[in-house]
Design a protein around this motif. Structure first.
Motif, PDB file in Angstrom:
ATOM      1  N   ILE A  34       0.855  -1.183   0.000  1.00  0.00           N
ATOM      2  CA  ILE A  34       0.000   0.000   0.000  1.00  0.00           C
ATOM      3  C   ILE A  34       0.890   1.231   0.000  1.00  0.00           C
ATOM      4  N   SER A  35       0.541   2.212  -0.829  1.00  0.00           N
ATOM      5  CA  SER A  35       1.306   3.455  -0.950  1.00  0.00           C
ATOM      6  C   SER A  35       0.383   4.634  -0.667  1.00  0.00           C
ATOM      7  N   VAL A  36       0.837   5.535   0.180  1.00  0.00           N
ATOM      8  CA  VAL A  36       0.062   6.728   0.535  1.00  0.00           C
ATOM      9  C   VAL A  36       0.944   7.947   0.320  1.00  0.00           C
ATOM     10  N   GLY A  37       0.423   8.934  -0.406  1.00  0.00           N
ATOM     11  CA  GLY A  37       1.204  10.128  -0.672  1.00  0.00           C
ATOM     12  C   GLY A  37       0.395  11.158  -1.432  1.00  0.00           C
ATOM     13  N   ALA A  38       1.064  11.925  -2.284  1.00  0.00           N
ATOM     14  CA  ALA A  38       0.401  13.002  -3.022  1.00  0.00           C
ATOM     15  C   ALA A  38       1.265  13.387  -4.209  1.00  0.00           C
ATOM     16  N   ALA A  48       5.410  13.353  -7.887  1.00  0.00           N
ATOM     17  CA  ALA A  48       4.646  12.731  -6.802  1.00  0.00           C
ATOM     18  C   ALA A  48       5.603  11.998  -5.873  1.00  0.00           C
ATOM     19  N   ALA A  49       5.175  11.829  -4.611  1.00  0.00           N
ATOM     20  CA  ALA A  49       5.983  11.107  -3.625  1.00  0.00           C
ATOM     21  C   ALA A  49       5.057  10.292  -2.732  1.00  0.00           C
ATOM     22  N   TYR A  50       5.516   9.097  -2.348  1.00  0.00           N
ATOM     23  CA  TYR A  50       4.704   8.212  -1.525  1.00  0.00           C
ATOM     24  C   TYR A  50       5.579   7.535  -0.478  1.00  0.00           C
ATOM     25  N   VAL A  51       4.920   7.089   0.580  1.00  0.00           N
ATOM     26  CA  VAL A  51       5.507   6.123   1.515  1.00  0.00           C
ATOM     27  C   VAL A  51       4.839   4.789   1.202  1.00  0.00           C
ATOM     28  N   LYS A  52       5.649   3.768   0.951  1.00  0.00           N
ATOM     29  CA  LYS A  52       5.125   2.472   0.546  1.00  0.00           C
ATOM     30  C   LYS A  52       5.480   1.412   1.586  1.00  0.00           C
ATOM     31  N   VAL A  53       4.470   0.646   1.971  1.00  0.00           N
ATOM     32  CA  VAL A  53       4.670  -0.472   2.891  1.00  0.00           C
ATOM     33  C   VAL A  53       4.363  -1.754   2.140  1.00  0.00           C
ATOM     34  N   ARG A  54       5.299  -2.687   2.132  1.00  0.00           N
ATOM     35  CA  ARG A  54       5.099  -3.956   1.414  1.00  0.00           C
ATOM     36  C   ARG A  54       5.127  -5.119   2.401  1.00  0.00           C
ATOM     37  N   LYS A  94      -2.501   4.129  -3.438  1.00  0.00           N
ATOM     38  CA  LYS A  94      -2.365   2.980  -4.331  1.00  0.00           C
ATOM     39  C   LYS A  94      -2.211   1.720  -3.492  1.00  0.00           C
ATOM     40  N   ALA A  95      -2.680   0.594  -4.026  1.00  0.00           N
ATOM     41  CA  ALA A  95      -2.536  -0.679  -3.334  1.00  0.00           C
ATOM     42  C   ALA A  95      -2.464  -1.798  -4.366  1.00  0.00           C
ATOM     43  N   SER A  96      -1.782  -2.889  -4.012  1.00  0.00           N
ATOM     44  CA  SER A  96      -1.682  -4.051  -4.895  1.00  0.00           C
ATOM     45  C   SER A  96      -1.697  -5.322  -4.069  1.00  0.00           C
ATOM     46  N   LEU A  97      -2.211  -6.391  -4.685  1.00  0.00           N
ATOM     47  CA  LEU A  97      -2.297  -7.684  -4.011  1.00  0.00           C
ATOM     48  C   LEU A  97      -2.094  -8.779  -5.046  1.00  0.00           C
ATOM     49  N   VAL A 103       9.424  -1.036   4.523  1.00  0.00           N
ATOM     50  CA  VAL A 103       9.011   0.346   4.273  1.00  0.00           C
ATOM     51  C   VAL A 103       9.967   1.013   3.292  1.00  0.00           C
ATOM     52  N   GLY A 104       9.371   1.689   2.293  1.00  0.00           N
ATOM     53  CA  GLY A 104      10.179   2.380   1.299  1.00  0.00           C
ATOM     54  C   GLY A 104       9.599   3.726   0.944  1.00  0.00           C
ATOM     55  N   VAL A 105      10.355   4.500   0.170  1.00  0.00           N
ATOM     56  CA  VAL A 105       9.899   5.792  -0.334  1.00  0.00           C
ATOM     57  C   VAL A 105       9.880   5.710  -1.860  1.00  0.00           C
ATOM     58  N   VAL A 106       8.893   6.377  -2.456  1.00  0.00           N
ATOM     59  CA  VAL A 106       8.673   6.319  -3.898  1.00  0.00           C
ATOM     60  C   VAL A 106       8.654   7.731  -4.451  1.00  0.00           C
TER      61      VAL A 106
END
Length: 275
Positions: free
Chosen positions: A45-49, A268-274, A83-86, A238-241
């Motif tokens: 899941i990625s959260v950002g703007a 755009a920039a996000y914090v992503k948790v996988r 954004k999210a993926s499964l 945890v990563g940065v995008v």
């Protein structure tokens, strides 16, 4: 009797070893074939703007005349995005994407139209708030099992657009004002393309493109988008995008000639948790 038993054992033993070797090789091949690409995550899941300078062009007939903003570039804004993926199995899965544009703008108005056979011309100012919600859900097939994979996705998009405000100006030589409030929503088919590449365990590159096309119904039009980006993971989960995003939106409604064109592009920039 003892001699025959020994002979049979000696005959079976090479065959058993041969079969065991084949089974081991087959298991190894199956494992390699089913192995998930290092460019993909089981779930994330990625959260950002993203930061953009929107370009808006809106036209539409009303009982008070025609709104025609021309191409209007607003001040830069930062829009939230999720954004999210499964993954379902090793090479198929679901992708979700949502963002909202919800900002005020104040363009000058000018133009002419014809309402009930009466020609109308005017100019003035529109104090309006435009809100656009866009959500995509796609089922994706990933091709490849190495460091690079390509994806094709099909699904559906939901979008809702609303515009409300007050127009002040002169219509056919008479000064006045009128309120304006319109809202529409629709579902449309979605096509997505994607590419993922794992440079290392903690560094990835990616590119995405999507297209939405809607014919018929109260609201029609198309929405095209694309993005290129890089992911860096200072920790395992945890990563940065960082990415560059571009979207072109065109929605229209036949009954009153409404036509909305909106272009959004920027970093755009996000914090992503996988997982």
């Amino acid at each position: 009797m003892s001699f025959r038993t020994s002979a049979v054992r000696n005959t079976i033993r090479p065959h058993a070893m041969y079969v065991a070797a084949l089974l081991a090789l087959g298991a190894s091949s199956t494992s390699a074939f089913a192995q998930m690409s290092p460019a993909l995550d089981r779930a994330s899941i990625s959260v950002g703007a993203f930061h953009t300078e929107p370009r808006i062009d809106y036209q539409g007939d009303t009982n008070y005349g025609r709104i025609d903003t021309g191409t209007y570039e607003t001040k830069s804004v930062t829009l939230p995005r999720v954004k999210a993926s499964l993954l379902l199995g090793e090479s198929q899965g679901l992708d979700f994407d949502y963002y909202r544009y919800d900002k005020s703008y104040n363009p000058s108005l000018s133009g002419s139209t014809n309402i009930n056979g009466l020609p109308l011309t005017g100019n003035g100012k529109l104090n309006a708030k435009l809100k656009l919600d866009l959500a995509n859900l796609a089922y994706k097939w990933w091709i490849g099992s190495g460091n690079s994979v390509f994806g094709v996705g099909v699904g559906a998009a939901y979008y809702q657009a609303s515009l409300k405000g007050t127009a002040n100006g002169v219509l056919n030589g008479i000064a006045g004002n009128a309120s304006y409030n319109e809202k529409e929503h629709a579902y449309a088919p979605l096509l997505e393309l994607g590419w993922r590449h794992a440079v290392s365990d903690n560094l990835r590159l990616y590119a995405d493109a999507s297209g939405i096309k809607k014919n018929g119904g109260n609201i029609q039009g198309h929405i095209y988008g694309g993005a290129v980006g890089v992911e860096w993971y200072p920790t395992k989960m945890v990563g940065v995008v960082a990415e560059y995003t571009a979207n072109k939106i065109n929605l229209n409604r036949d009954r009153d000639g409404s036509d909305l064109n909106l272009r959004l592009h920027g970093p755009a920039a996000y914090v992503k948790v996988r997982f």
